[in-house]
Enzyme design. Sequence first.
Site, short mmCIF file in Angstrom:
data_model
loop_
_atom_site.label_atom_id
_atom_site.label_comp_id
_atom_site.label_asym_id
_atom_site.label_seq_id
_atom_site.Cartn_x
_atom_site.Cartn_y
_atom_site.Cartn_z
N LYS A 182 0.83 -1.20 0.00
CA LYS A 182 0.00 0.00 0.00
C LYS A 182 0.87 1.25 0.00
O LYS A 182 0.57 2.24 -0.67
CB LYS A 182 -0.92 -0.03 1.23
CG LYS A 182 -1.94 1.08 1.33
CD LYS A 182 -2.81 0.85 2.56
CE LYS A 182 -3.75 2.02 2.80
NZ LYS A 182 -4.52 1.83 4.06
N HIS A 203 1.01 4.29 -3.05
CA HIS A 203 0.48 5.62 -2.74
C HIS A 203 1.54 6.71 -2.70
O HIS A 203 1.22 7.87 -2.43
CB HIS A 203 -0.30 5.58 -1.43
CG HIS A 203 -1.59 4.82 -1.54
ND1 HIS A 203 -1.64 3.44 -1.45
CD2 HIS A 203 -2.85 5.23 -1.80
CE1 HIS A 203 -2.89 3.05 -1.62
NE2 HIS A 203 -3.65 4.11 -1.83
N GLN A 221 -16.08 10.73 7.92
CA GLN A 221 -14.95 11.65 7.89
C GLN A 221 -13.71 10.86 8.27
O GLN A 221 -13.66 10.24 9.35
CB GLN A 221 -15.16 12.81 8.87
CG GLN A 221 -14.04 13.86 8.80
CD GLN A 221 -14.23 14.99 9.80
OE1 GLN A 221 -14.91 14.83 10.81
NE2 GLN A 221 -13.63 16.13 9.52
N CYS A 267 -13.97 3.42 1.60
CA CYS A 267 -13.10 3.45 0.41
C CYS A 267 -11.81 2.71 0.77
O CYS A 267 -11.14 3.09 1.73
CB CYS A 267 -12.74 4.87 0.01
SG CYS A 267 -13.96 6.14 0.40
N SER A 268 -11.47 1.68 0.01
CA SER A 268 -10.26 0.93 0.34
C SER A 268 -9.83 0.11 -0.86
O SER A 268 -10.17 0.45 -2.00
CB SER A 268 -10.51 0.05 1.57
OG SER A 268 -9.29 -0.46 2.06
N GLU A 319 -5.90 4.93 -9.14
CA GLU A 319 -6.70 3.73 -8.95
C GLU A 319 -7.69 3.50 -10.08
O GLU A 319 -8.11 4.44 -10.75
CB GLU A 319 -7.55 3.86 -7.66
CG GLU A 319 -6.76 4.08 -6.40
CD GLU A 319 -7.66 4.23 -5.18
OE1 GLU A 319 -7.21 3.85 -4.08
OE2 GLU A 319 -8.80 4.74 -5.31
#
Length: 258
Positions: free
Chosen positions: A65, A69, A98, A115-116, A180
């Site tokens: 990850k 990113h 949030q 979201c992932s 993505e």
Amino acid sequence: MSTTTTATETRAAAPITAESMLRLFPDIDTRSDALEGHDEEQIRLMDEVCIVIDEDDLPIGTASKKLCHLMTNIDKGLLHRAFSVFLFNDKNELLLQQRATEKITFPDMWTNTCCSHPLNLANETGSNLPDSVLGVKNAAQRKLDHELGIKKEQVPLEDFHFLTRIHYKAPSDGKWGEHEIDYILFIKANVDIDPNVNEVRDTQYVSAEKLKGLFNDPSLKFTPWFKLICESMLFEWWEHLDSGLEKYTDEQHIRRML
């Protein structure tokens, strides 16, 4: 975005293929100092293994990850698979979250329910669209529980609706960002939430009209993927949540929003 900017980006990041992956990423940025000073749990999660894909959403490898990113790698064209869940209650209100201050990317921003990323796990990968959709649904169950405490029994796989995929790129700050192909999932369910404070700072249910009002509040910040989806198709999809949603589901082509 201007035509000139788009052309420049296209030249800088040529399409990734299985044949070109090693040539494109021999100097992939693997430094560890990028994580210094961040929350320990969020640093640990940066070791999760994401699915690296080409621009047709075909898996061509894996990367952490963290590597996926870093803007230095994104600018070389590194692209990974993701998902965005939009969960509605029986009043057709959308659950927003949030993001926690501890988040490394896009902290404190409001966004859709969850979201992932699907990970390099047997039940979350896929090399064709049906298998990939099932994989992201499994990943969605995992992350809804991790982030919001929503148990999988309240969000069964068969209740998720896959709508489409969006390909987008967005910086978070000078160091981190997103690149993505994002699977959009709708689900209607009344759920019990118990947010993980390391992931989620706040939550609220909103109607479509209330969400439009929130976008006009200059004190609030929203994630770039959420804004892209809202500015394109969200409100039309939302209107058909109870009738006619099927005409928007299982879209085969990838929406390019670069």
